[in-house]
Design an enzyme around this catalytic site. Structure first.
Site, short mmCIF file in Angstrom:
data_model
loop_
_atom_site.label_atom_id
_atom_site.label_comp_id
_atom_site.label_asym_id
_atom_site.label_seq_id
_atom_site.Cartn_x
_atom_site.Cartn_y
_atom_site.Cartn_z
N GLU A 1 34.45 34.60 35.15
CA GLU A 1 35.48 35.04 36.09
C GLU A 1 36.83 35.15 35.39
O GLU A 1 37.22 34.23 34.66
CB GLU A 1 35.60 34.05 37.26
N GLU B 1 39.68 31.84 47.02
CA GLU B 1 40.44 30.68 46.56
C GLU B 1 41.23 30.01 47.67
O GLU B 1 41.37 28.79 47.67
CB GLU B 1 41.36 31.10 45.41
N HIS C 1 36.41 21.59 46.09
CA HIS C 1 36.83 22.99 45.98
C HIS C 1 35.68 23.87 45.50
O HIS C 1 35.38 24.92 46.09
CB HIS C 1 38.01 23.07 45.00
N GLU C 2 35.00 23.43 44.45
CA GLU C 2 33.94 24.26 43.86
C GLU C 2 32.72 24.35 44.77
O GLU C 2 32.06 25.39 44.85
CB GLU C 2 33.54 23.72 42.49
N GLY D 1 39.95 24.58 35.16
CA GLY D 1 39.66 23.26 35.72
C GLY D 1 38.20 23.14 36.07
O GLY D 1 37.56 22.11 35.83
N ALA D 2 37.64 24.21 36.63
CA ALA D 2 36.22 24.28 36.98
C ALA D 2 35.90 25.71 37.36
O ALA D 2 36.80 26.53 37.59
CB ALA D 2 35.89 23.33 38.13
N MET D 3 34.60 26.03 37.42
CA MET D 3 34.16 27.39 37.76
C MET D 3 32.92 27.30 38.63
O MET D 3 31.95 26.63 38.29
CB MET D 3 33.87 28.19 36.49
N GLU D 4 32.93 28.04 39.76
CA GLU D 4 31.95 27.88 40.82
C GLU D 4 30.66 28.65 40.62
O GLU D 4 29.97 28.97 41.61
CB GLU D 4 32.58 28.31 42.15
N ASN D 5 30.24 28.95 39.39
CA ASN D 5 28.99 29.69 39.17
C ASN D 5 27.91 29.17 40.13
O ASN D 5 27.69 27.97 40.24
CB ASN D 5 28.51 29.49 37.73
#
Length: 1005
Positions: free
Chosen positions: A283, A475, A452-453, A417-421
């Site tokens: 992303e 988001e 959040h993720e 910070g993180a990624m929602e794959n």
């Protein structure tokens, strides 16, 4: 800029302009997502529930809105009047009017001539020339081979859509390269003679094409246009609508050395050995760097993925492992199940590493947390929290998480910070791992990111925005849900104060002219990257909170979003779809679309001015804009659409009036709008109103909730920057702070005062600094609270936040008892190798001011295993005032040797806070700009952070000129970024505030 610059590089006018109107190729029609800019109208009086009253918590929800009507149609007796923006434009002269009329006559005459000249086509060589019925060929760019590339737009054509991808990847972690094969099955939506998709930095070695049910596969030539990261196949005969076809592409590439695409990373294990791994971050625009694809959110498809690896490694992807097959070369190929959902390309993920999991079953989903082996003991809290949150979301959304597994993976070197794959969420170690001695405040950080993720698995993954202009649908919702979910799942984490603080910061950013609408136009890579900011995240969450608070029934908002998720499951949406779903659920309440579109289709927010005369209240609204547009451009300020504002209020008598007008039952002592700051606006009460509120707080600090007290503090500082109140009025309000004990008001006041202190510090106003240090507004106002803080065990997250702010300020102002206590704690920590559970960052920062302790801290930083502690040590090291060490730590962050490059934005932010470091940071950025944008994409959040950190404390004309000159010289390497405009605007505002208040500040203090 309000409107993003369109990427029209390849939309030049052709040499020949044919005045006939040929039939258009559907792909050549400008593709625009459905607009979310709906008609904004006010809520009429009949929309009010005349009988509804609610005195709970001393608040009354009016459910009213300011009317978007012209003054001509508004009753003269209406208490709701729009305050006209100030205008400085003079009436044009008679000469100007005559010239304008002549120009209009000439243009009209030429138009008539062109219209009545049949058979004439104008060319460079003039007219006449016989008309041709053949449509004009658009101007296309040149591909990398010198051939014509058959597409000129930034967005892909809509003629062909992917149905499925079959991907095979073979990474080589020794050579840091990989090979791949992508088999893409596609559906033809309408006749076309080309297929255009994305690929970036891929060496395509072979391409074959086959129409399903029609003969054998044939080799094809791939055309590439690198400027748009697009490749294409051009056909001599058109593909027919309804056909299915398969494009197979073999390719090779280097593993990326940045943080996007399929990238390599490394870490040092417990035995001191370097271990390498490969991971993905796609992303927003980097899936094309790992495999050829239709890399836009609306092109959803299914994915079958195979990855080869060494036997001592493991591979992970979105879906569970289906089988592992030994290969002749000694490697193992892992094949994963085909995705059971349609996914956007940016959600695809795969990892090749040596990680260790812990797992737990939740409903029908296997939840696992992965880390490097030596940090397995730090994964238990994340597993517990993820399991609780997954169960919560399954119930809250009334839609079960659709995949069989959910992996959360801590990657040692990860920029985001993180990624929602989908099914394979990736994290920084700091945002997933929690040690046994970690404080509740550290657990709050980890829980918030996980919440959040996981929310993204519904908002973003299950239902995805059609294009990046509506990124907030992903988001903003995930941000809103992270706070909402944790208030139920883990109320002890006290996320309410955190949500309040981020809403204040979102208001601060949105008050700038360089801000943008929540739903904004996006037509270039850097514009896509720049959408990942506080407007999409925190403002998006804030307007959702405002909407929820304005609905009379608590469950109406939840019902609306459930309907939205179910109606658009596995589809793409725009902002209008969300508002329409909520409007359907809220029938009989008010039209959500009409109310909320004013908050997403224009930038900024309203300033609400309230005045009370006996029992009558008059309210006006205008655009809260710190920078006067006509002062920058010399023109008239643009008109703005009125916001539909759901107003709440509280007063000293808890009396409410159900009428549409804000008519009070009698004279009240004070009136406070925006109860608990659930609305996204700032309120000005006038001199009398502010005096009444100041008096009320001085007599009884509990007259207002702590959220309302914090809101007043934030609002009055903002109004001071705008010039509507004097700084003397600000300081007057803060006199009550000696009685304040709650976290939110104290932390907001300290943040605002510290910002002013740092501006004075950077301007070398040493006399004023000394006065501020001994004045009531810092040490006397907060001195008793500072003295009452303990340095040991504290389980309350809110009290930890309060303590951190108070002691941090005390030590930064060099209060002897604070500094000595911090030094003593560091000495105990260093000598005993014991634990320091609380106030870690403060202790490390104080220690780093000593030469000996700085070296001790550096050695500890190299050896500590828990990344959250390492991060605080790094912040301590970067706070040094030693010039040589500042230069060393900046270079080390850029080189990625002693300090990971992922932490460079943090280093720059910390260094720039100090007097010794802020100019070094600015010089460092100028000298290393090209290297910075190699590591971090233009417009990315990392670049935004770097620019803001280095420039936000400048307040002189000399610095303004330097910053403007440097970024202007960059041209396509960053000059047009919104963050640059924000930096310039901030410097001007700082300069204006200092010029206005500096002469008076000495007297006031």
């Amino acid at each position: 800029p309000e409107n993003m610059i369109e990427n029209s590089m390849f939309e030049e006018e052709p040499d020949v302009v044919d005045l006939t109107l040929p039939a258009l190729d559907p792909d050549e029609v400008s593709y625009e997502p459905r607009s979310s800019r709906l008609l904004v109208r006010g809520l009429g009086e009949n929309d009010m529930d005349e009988d509804e009253e609610d005195c709970e918590s001393s608040a009354r929800l009016l459910g009213m809105s300011f009317m978007n009507r012209s003054s001509a149609h508004r009753s003269n007796t209406s208490p709701y009047t729009r305050q006209a923006p100030p205008r400085s434009c003079s009436r044009p002269s008679a000469r100007t009017m005559v010239v304008c009329v002549l120009l209009l006559v000439i243009v009209a005459s030429m138009t008539m001539v062109l219209y009545f000249l049949p058979g004439c086509t104008f060319t460079k060589t003039g007219c006449p020339k016989a008309n041709s019925s053949t449509p004009i060929e658009p101007v296309y760019p040149t591909s990398s081979t010198g051939d014509v590339f058959p597409w000129a737009r930034y967005r892909l054509p809509q003629s062909v859509h992917p149905v499925s991808y079959d991907l095979t990847l073979n990474p080589d972690l020794d050579d840091m390269t990989f090979t791949g094969r992508a088999v893409i099955t596609m559906s033809v939506f309408h006749n076309t003679d080309r297929i255009v998709l994305h690929a970036a930095n891929l060496n395509i070695t072979k391409a074959t094409f086959k129409q399903l049910g029609d003969g054998d596969a044939r080799d094809e030539t791939i055309l590439e246009y690198r400027n748009n990261e697009q490749i294409a196949v051009k056909f001599s005969e058109e593909l027919q609508a309804g056909q299915r076809c398969v494009l197979t592409l073999d390719y090779s590439a280097a593993l990326s050395h940045t943080y996007g695409g399929f990238y390599n990373s490394s870490y040092i294990d417990k035995d001191g050995n370097k271990r390498v791994l490969a991971a993905t971050q796609f992303e927003p625009l980097a899936a094309r760097k790992a495999f050829p694809c239709f890399d836009e959110p609306a092109f959803k498809a299914t994915f079958q993925i195979r990855i080869s690896r060494k036997s001592d490694y493991m591979a992970l992807s979105n879906m569970p492992l289906a089988k592992s097959t030994p290969l002749e070369n000694g490697l193992v190929q892992d094949e994963f199940e085909k995705t059971t959902v349609n996914m956007s390309t940016y959600l695809v993920a795969f990892i090749v590493a040596n990680f260790t999991p812990i797992s737990k079953n939740v409903s029908n989903t296997l939840v696992s947390v992965y880390s490097v082996p030596e940090k397995k003991e730090h994964t238990h809290y994340a597993l517990e929290m993820a399991s609780k949150l997954l169960a919560f979301y399954n119930e809250f959304f009334e839609i079960e998480y659709p995949l069989k597994k959910l992996d959360l993976v801590a990657i040692p070197d990860f920029l985001a910070g993180a990624m929602e794959n989908w099914g394979l969420i990736t994290f920084r170690e700091t945002t997933l791992l929690v040690g046994k001695d970690s404080s509740p405040l550290e657990k709050q950080v980890v829980a918030s990111v996980i919440a959040h993720e996981l929310a993204h698995q519904w908002f973003g993954n299950l239902v995805t925005m059609s294009w990046w202009n509506d990124l907030w649908l992903n988001e903003g919702f995930a941000t809103y849900m992270q706070y909402t979910s944790l208030q139920t799942v883990s109320p002890n984490l006290d996320t309410g104060n955190l949500f309040l603080a981020v809403r204040f910061r979102a208001l601060d950013k949105d008050a700038l002219n360089s801000s943008h609408a929540v739903s904004a136009e996006v037509n270039a890579d850097e514009q896509v990257e720049e959408m990942f900011d506080s407007v999409s995240y925190e403002k998006g969450a804030s307007v959702l909170l405002m909407l929820r608070a304005s609905l009379p029934e608590e469950q109406q908002f939840r019902k609306g979003i459930i309907q939205y998720l179910k109606e658009f499951s596995q589809l793409n949406t725009d902002t209008g779809d969300l508002w329409n779903s909520l409007t359907q659920v809220c029938v009989g309440v008010f039209n959500v679309s009409e109310m909320m579109s004013s908050w997403t289709s224009q930038k900024g927010f309203p300033l609400v001015t309230v005045s009370v005369q006996e029992d009558q209240v008059e309210i006006k609204q205008e655009h809260f804009l710190l920078t006067s547009i006509n002062s920058q451009t010399g023109g008239c300020p643009p008109a703005f659409s009125l916001w539909n504002i759901p107003v709440t209020y509280v007063n000293d008598s808890c009396s409410v009036a159900p009428e549409y007008t804000l008519k009070l039952p009698g004279k009240v002592k004070w009136l406070k709008l925006n109860y608990q700051n659930t609305g996204f606006y700032i309120v000005h009460y006038g001199d009398e109103g502010w005096a009444a509120l100041t008096d009320a707080l001085s007599k009884n600090v509990n007259a207002l909730t702590h959220e309302d007290r914090a809101s007043l503090i934030h609002n009055i500082f903002a109004l001071s920057r705008l010039g509507r109140v004097s700084f003397y009025q600000v300081l007057n309000l803060l006199k009550y702070m000696s009685s304040e004990t709650e976290t939110a008001p104290v932390t907001e006041a300290l943040l605002q005062l510290n910002s002013i202190y740092k501006l004075l510090d950077k301007r070398q106003e040493s006399g004023l600094q000394a006065r501020m240090k001994v004045c009531d507004y810092i040490l006397r106002s907060f001195g008793s609270l500072m003295d009452n803080q303990t340095w040991g065990e504290e389980d309350s997250v809110s009290k930890q936040e309060l303590r951190s702010a108070l002691l941090g300020t005390a030590c930064s102002l060099m209060q002897e008892n604070c500094v000595q206590h911090a030094k003593s704690l560091f000495k105990q920590f260093a000598e005993s190798s014991g634990t320091l559970r609380y106030v870690q960052r403060l202790v490390f920062t104080v220690a780093a001011q000593s030469d000996e302790d700085w070296m001790t801290l550096l050695n500890m930083h190299q050896n500590v295993t828990l990344d959250s502690v390492k991060r605080k040590m790094l912040q301590g090291l970067a706070s040094t005032q030693d010039a040589r060490r500042i230069i060393w730590i900046l270079k080390a962050g850029l080189d990625g040797t002693f300090i990971q490059t992922q932490d460079l934005p943090l280093v720059i932010n910390t260094v720039s806070q100090g007097f010794a470091g802020y100019l070094f940071c600015w010089d460092f950025i100028q000298e290393n700009w090209d290297r910075l944008i190699e590591k971090f994409p233009l417009g990315s959040f990392a670049i935004q952070t770097i620019i803001k950190s280095a420039t936000s404390q400048f307040s002189t004309q000399a610095h303004l000129d330097q910053v403007q000159a440097f970024f202007s010289s960059l041209k396509e390497r960053g000059s047009q970024m919104r963050s640059v405009q924000e930096a310039l605007e901030t410097i001007r505002l700082n300069q204006r505030w200092m010029d206005k208040n500096l002469p008076s500040l000495q007297q006031w203090l």
